[in-house]
Design an enzyme around this catalytic site. Structure first.
Site, PDB file in Angstrom:
ATOM      1  N   ASP A 342      -5.096   3.002   6.681  1.00 40.84           N
ATOM      2  CA  ASP A 342      -5.731   3.220   7.979  1.00 40.84           C
ATOM      3  C   ASP A 342      -5.273   4.527   8.616  1.00 40.84           C
ATOM      4  OD1 ASP A 342      -3.124   2.034   8.224  1.00 40.84           O
ATOM      5  OD2 ASP A 342      -3.510   1.809  10.367  1.00 40.84           O
ATOM      6  N   GLU A 343      -6.045   4.977   9.558  1.00 36.92           N
ATOM      7  CA  GLU A 343      -5.704   6.110  10.426  1.00 36.92           C
ATOM      8  C   GLU A 343      -5.150   7.314   9.648  1.00 36.92           C
ATOM      9  OE1 GLU A 343      -4.711   3.876  14.624  1.00 36.92           O
ATOM     10  OE2 GLU A 343      -3.068   4.045  13.186  1.00 36.92           O
TER      11      GLU A 343
END
Length: 552
Positions: A342-343
């Site tokens: 993620d991210e």
């Protein structure tokens, strides 16, 4: 002579009177004096069992309660898991045991339940996703001698027996007048099975280090709500506290040398969890959220001034990932492994000369390099017999490229699990708007009403939703407040994941569910869990004033 002959009768009458007064008082306090036996709101069990019936009797439990254990009718084989659980629950049920020795000298009435029989149909003790946790529990009335000893749990696995023991313990209540442990509304006949196979809690030990004993306390409390997966988010950009034998400098990324987990610590946590029917799923989030790795191995950074994502251009990066996963595979037997994903912000890749050159040489954009990294990490995990779990960004960005075994972990909002299962992927529900416990302004009823199957109507697609988890991110939680941030809102999700949808979604939940949740919160506090009041506007706040535990 006449006085002597009436004394036993007088004692007997007094004893019965005390029992009656106490039973009526407790029934009034707990709301058990309803004449409607079908009113589930008057049943103080959490999570609510799948199917159950009860009566209107009150029976007593012998403080010397014994265990009769059988594998398929054979009582010569012993299950350490069940035996240790029985000892734990006996200590919980009879925590006032110091009073019993004197009481037994003067008590004239026999106890209704003197033995708990546990019958398990399989001697296998492997704990994995989908392990059978169903059980049946019978607690007979005092005059019903069809159940030897008065109580019986039947299960297909030892882990189902553990769930039955938890339910049995919740039926038992200490009577402060008679100083006995009693079961109200007997007889009980319960047939119970979880709705979802995966019922998790994420615990972040990177943003703040949590001592091993705190982690074990949280695992213990999870078992009370019948949660069965600890998602251990061990490592993040802020710290790398875990020992990795193959690359021993990695834990130089710990905050200090005192805030680390040894291999032995990790083994201890995994084994402690298994004894309570809880799997441990570790997470190593790559390629982002990994700045701490470079404290021990700076070559993992794209550059000293641009430290994440991990350097995609070096084979060394993937050698380290492989080494970590090889070492962790020896510790964590659960088949799911969380690889994060993620991210991922790729500015470091496009602004660092050697990585930029690598991208050009491989004719890749930064987004394509992100895909390349995630798929290569998945390939390493699968080679070590793990099923990869990734946060939803990987699915949102390149779903068609993911390993078909991938479990998509929803977090950004609603609607992802319907899309994932429609493409044949399995999914875990953790919508941040309602199941992120660090969001302190989300009330218990919103947590409770969240539905993992929302928007999924096809039965075959519903089967692909493994379940869900609440997430205890650690930016503002450490050992001082983590438990009151987790509880009792995690219990609201736990019932959503365990109990039948139709049983817990009907009617006014403030009237039917809130009293049970408040009762469960008080049960947690009696067991030493620092659970916050249920209805506070902000989670983990202390009470605003004096009052009963059952109305806060």
């Amino acid at each position: 002579m006449a006085i002597g002959s009436t004394k036993p009768l007088y004692t007997l009458i007094c004893t019965y009177t005390l029992l009656l007064i106490s039973a009526l008082a407790d029934a009034r306090i707990l709301g058990l004096n309803s004449t409607s036996e079908s009113d589930e709101s008057q049943v103080f069990l959490w999570p609510l069992p799948s199917n159950f019936t009860f009566g209107n009797g009150t029976i007593s439990i012998d403080p010397d309660l014994s265990l009769a254990f059988y594998f398929n009718g054979d009582n010569s084989t012993v299950s350490t898991i069940v035996e240790e659980a029985f000892r734990r629950y006996k200590a919980i049920i009879f925590k006032h045991s110091s009073s019993f020795s004197k009481l037994r000298l003067t008590r004239d009435l026999p106890y209704d339940i003197s033995e708990l029989s546990i019958i398990v149909r399989s001697d296998k003790e492997e704990l994995k996703l989908g392990t059978d946790e169903s059980y049946s529990l019978t607690v007979a009335k005092g005059d019903d001698h069809s159940i030897v000893g008065g109580a019986k749990i039947e299960a297909n696995s030892v882990f189902g027996a553990l769930r039955g023991l938890e339910t049995f313990s919740q039926l038992c209540a200490y009577d402060y007048v008679t100083k006995t442990v009693q079961v109200y509304k007997a007889p009980w006949y319960i047939h119970d099975t979880p709705r979802f196979a995966y019922r998790g809690l994420l615990l972040d030990t990177s943003r703040h280090y949590l001592p091993v004993n705190i982690i074990k306390q949280i695992i213990e409390s999870m078992s009370y709500a019948k949660l069965n997966v600890l998602h251990w988010h061990i490592i993040d950009e802020e710290s790398f506290p875990l020992e990795v034998t193959t690359y021993p400098n990695l834990w130089k990324g710990a905050y200090t040398k005192w805030e680390r987990y040894t291999i032995e610590d990790a083994y201890e946590i995994v084994n402690f969890a298994k004894m309570r029917g809880i799997n441990v799923m570790p997470e190593v989030d790559v390629p982002g959220h990994a700045e701490s790795w470079g404290a021990g191995y700076p070559d993992l950074w794209p550059s000293p001034s641009c430290r994440e994502p991990l350097d995609v251009a070096k084979n060394f990066t993937f050698d380290v990932i492989s080494g970590i996963l090889t070492d962790m595979r020896k510790i964590f037997p659960f088949e799911l492994f969380h690889l994060g994903g993620d991210e991922v912000h790729t500015d470091c890749w496009t602004s660092t000369p050697h990585v930029k050159q690598w991208l050009q040489d491989h004719n890749m954009t930064a987004n394509e390099a992100y895909q390349y990294f995630v798929l290569k990490a998945q390939e390493i995990a699968v080679s070590k017999n793990w099923t990869p779990v990734n946060w939803e960004e990987t699915f949102n960005t390149f779903a068609s490229k993911l390993n078909p075994k991938t479990v998509v972990h929803n977090w950004l909002g609603g609607g992802v699990c319907p899309k994932a299962v429609a493409k044949g992927f399995r999914c875990i529900f953790s919508n941040q708007g309602i199941w992120y416990l660090d969001h302190l302004d989300v009330p218990w009823d919103e947590v409770y009403n969240a539905e993992p199957l929302e928007g999924i109507n096809d039965a075959s697609e519903q089967q692909l939703v493994l379940g869900g988890e609440v997430c205890m991110w650690g930016e503002t939680a450490d050992a001082s407040n983590v438990q009151q941030t987790i509880w009792p809102r995690a219990a609201a999700a736990a019932e959503r994941l365990w109990s039948k949808r139709e049983s817990i979604s009907a009617g006014n939940i403030t009237a039917s569910v809130l009293p049970r949740l408040q009762y469960f919160r008080c049960l947690l506090t009696r067991r030493g869990v620092q659970a916050a009041p249920v209805t506070n506007f902000y989670a983990r706040n202390p009470p605003s004033g004096p009052g009963s535990c059952y109305e806060q």
